[in-house]
Design an enzyme around this catalytic site. Sequence first.
Site, PDB file in Angstrom:
ATOM      1  CB  SER A  20     -59.635 -51.483  -2.697  1.00  0.00           C
ATOM      2  OG  SER A  20     -59.262 -50.160  -2.321  1.00  0.00           O
ATOM      3  CB  SER A  22     -57.622 -47.217  -1.693  1.00  0.00           C
ATOM      4  OG  SER A  22     -58.855 -46.977  -1.078  1.00  0.00           O
ATOM      5  CE  LYS A  71     -64.844 -48.626   5.806  1.00  0.00           C
ATOM      6  NZ  LYS A  71     -65.811 -48.087   4.858  1.00  0.00           N
ATOM      7  CG  ASN A  92     -62.652 -44.011   6.795  1.00  0.00           C
ATOM      8  OD1 ASN A  92     -62.936 -43.258   7.726  1.00  0.00           O
ATOM      9  ND2 ASN A  92     -62.384 -43.569   5.595  1.00  0.00           N
ATOM     10  N   GLY A 134     -69.612 -50.999   9.612  1.00  0.00           N
ATOM     11  CA  GLY A 134     -68.843 -49.779   9.845  1.00  0.00           C
ATOM     12  C   GLY A 134     -69.265 -48.620   8.966  1.00  0.00           C
TER      13      GLY A 134
HETATM   14  P1  ATR Z   1     -68.344 -52.125   6.209  1.00  0.00           P
HETATM   15  O1  ATR Z   1     -67.186 -51.757   7.013  1.00  0.00           O
HETATM   16  O2  ATR Z   1     -68.118 -51.928   4.734  1.00  0.00           O
HETATM   17  O3  ATR Z   1     -69.608 -51.492   6.648  1.00  0.00           O
HETATM   18  P2  ATR Z   1     -69.044 -54.557   7.613  1.00  0.00           P
HETATM   19  O4  ATR Z   1     -68.749 -53.869   8.903  1.00  0.00           O
HETATM   20  O5  ATR Z   1     -68.560 -55.935   7.391  1.00  0.00           O
HETATM   21  O6  ATR Z   1     -68.479 -53.714   6.383  1.00  0.00           O
HETATM   22  O7  ATR Z   1     -70.617 -54.508   7.401  1.00  0.00           O
HETATM   23  C1  ATR Z   1     -71.235 -55.078   6.312  1.00  0.00           C
HETATM   24  C2  ATR Z   1     -72.761 -54.982   6.478  1.00  0.00           C
HETATM   25  O8  ATR Z   1     -73.366 -55.582   5.336  1.00  0.00           O
HETATM   26  C3  ATR Z   1     -73.295 -55.701   7.699  1.00  0.00           C
HETATM   27  O9  ATR Z   1     -74.431 -55.022   8.173  1.00  0.00           O
HETATM   28  C4  ATR Z   1     -73.698 -57.063   7.128  1.00  0.00           C
HETATM   29  O10 ATR Z   1     -74.760 -57.673   7.813  1.00  0.00           O
HETATM   30  P3  ATR Z   1     -74.566 -58.434   9.236  1.00  0.00           P
HETATM   31  O11 ATR Z   1     -74.565 -57.355  10.286  1.00  0.00           O
HETATM   32  O12 ATR Z   1     -75.730 -59.346   9.307  1.00  0.00           O
HETATM   33  O13 ATR Z   1     -73.242 -59.148   9.134  1.00  0.00           O
HETATM   34  C5  ATR Z   1     -74.192 -56.665   5.763  1.00  0.00           C
HETATM   35  N1  ATR Z   1     -74.052 -57.767   4.798  1.00  0.00           N
HETATM   36  C6  ATR Z   1     -72.908 -58.358   4.407  1.00  0.00           C
HETATM   37  N2  ATR Z   1     -73.161 -59.318   3.507  1.00  0.00           N
HETATM   38  C7  ATR Z   1     -74.515 -59.343   3.350  1.00  0.00           C
HETATM   39  C8  ATR Z   1     -75.405 -60.148   2.568  1.00  0.00           C
HETATM   40  N3  ATR Z   1     -74.954 -61.106   1.750  1.00  0.00           N
HETATM   41  N4  ATR Z   1     -76.726 -59.877   2.667  1.00  0.00           N
HETATM   42  C9  ATR Z   1     -77.192 -58.918   3.479  1.00  0.00           C
HETATM   43  N5  ATR Z   1     -76.400 -58.141   4.245  1.00  0.00           N
HETATM   44  C10 ATR Z   1     -75.066 -58.339   4.179  1.00  0.00           C
END
Ligand code: ATR
Length: 287
Positions: A20, A22, A71, A92, A134
């Site tokens: 991050s 931020s 989120k 966020n 999120g």
């Molecule tokens: P953010 O707040 O950044 O959106 P999140 O809520 O954890 O983070 O969401 C991450 C997204 O990326 C989710 O849709 C996740 O898929 P799942 O719903 O199946 O968990 C997706 N994601 C995370 N790692 C992944 C991977 N290695 N391959 C494909 N999709 C992935």
Amino acid sequence: MTPIRSPLKFAVIGNPITHSLSPLLHRSVFKQLKLDAEFSKVECVGDELSNLINRLKAGDWNGINVTIPFKRTIIPFLDALNPRAKTIGSVNCVIQDDGFLTGYNTDWYGFSMLLTLNHVKVSRNSFIVLGAGGAAYSIVYALLREGAATVSVVNRTPKNSNRLKEKLSSVQGDSGLDSCQINDLPGLIRDASVIINTTPVGMGDLLNQSIISEKGISSSHTLIDIIYRPLKTEFLKLGEMAGAKIINGMDMFLYQGLASLDIWMKYRISDRVNVNELKKILESQSC
Ligand code: ATR
């Protein structure tokens, strides 16, 4: 209301959090504007979220940014939600006032700014959103609000993209929002103008991976990755090789951060920020 004590304290919470920028963003703004304020990074592991919420309520921070993967999961811990954050279903940015926590969403605004600054036409265009976490909620909201013709959400866990569709279908009457299968991708790519990666694939432990292959990508496409570190992910590299227009997540990151600061400070302090200078500092650290 408790008078604001200096220094003001803010943090970003998430996991992973090492990537991050931020702290750099906010500390650079504090320096530019000569504000007496601090910003830290807090890794939140396992079931630590409720502990962090207690620390926030106790006044450890005046406000926090929330990133992957909290989120949506942070929402039940908050005392109130700003109406837009409620509609989007993702938070966020949180402000703490006398122990009362209100959740906001500034990601949608950051993403809208990214679209505007990079001249991406939304109305009547077709979009693919990869991921349904999120960040995807905020992005789908921004696209529907700006009149996208179709938004197809593709996620490895269909249950999550179905839930996103259920939540956001009413943002725009007669919306072209759909939750699609990974198998549908070839046809979707053929028909889409813009493909957006909202997953963490391309950063951290997944640095050298792309969420999709280059199959079907051409110069008629625009590829957007909301990752800003690295600036050019594998997904964007394969788009570039195929002649597509590519856009990284730096503008979204920058404007969600400035909008968060306006919420915490309770006025448009971001109007006083030298954004070009800020962007140069961030890009120099993002390679
Ligand atoms: P953010 O707040 O950044 O959106 P999140 O809520 O954890 O983070 O969401 C991450 C997204 O990326 C989710 O849709 C996740 O898929 P799942 O719903 O199946 O968990 C997706 N994601 C995370 N790692 C992944 C991977 N290695 N391959 C494909 N999709 C992935």
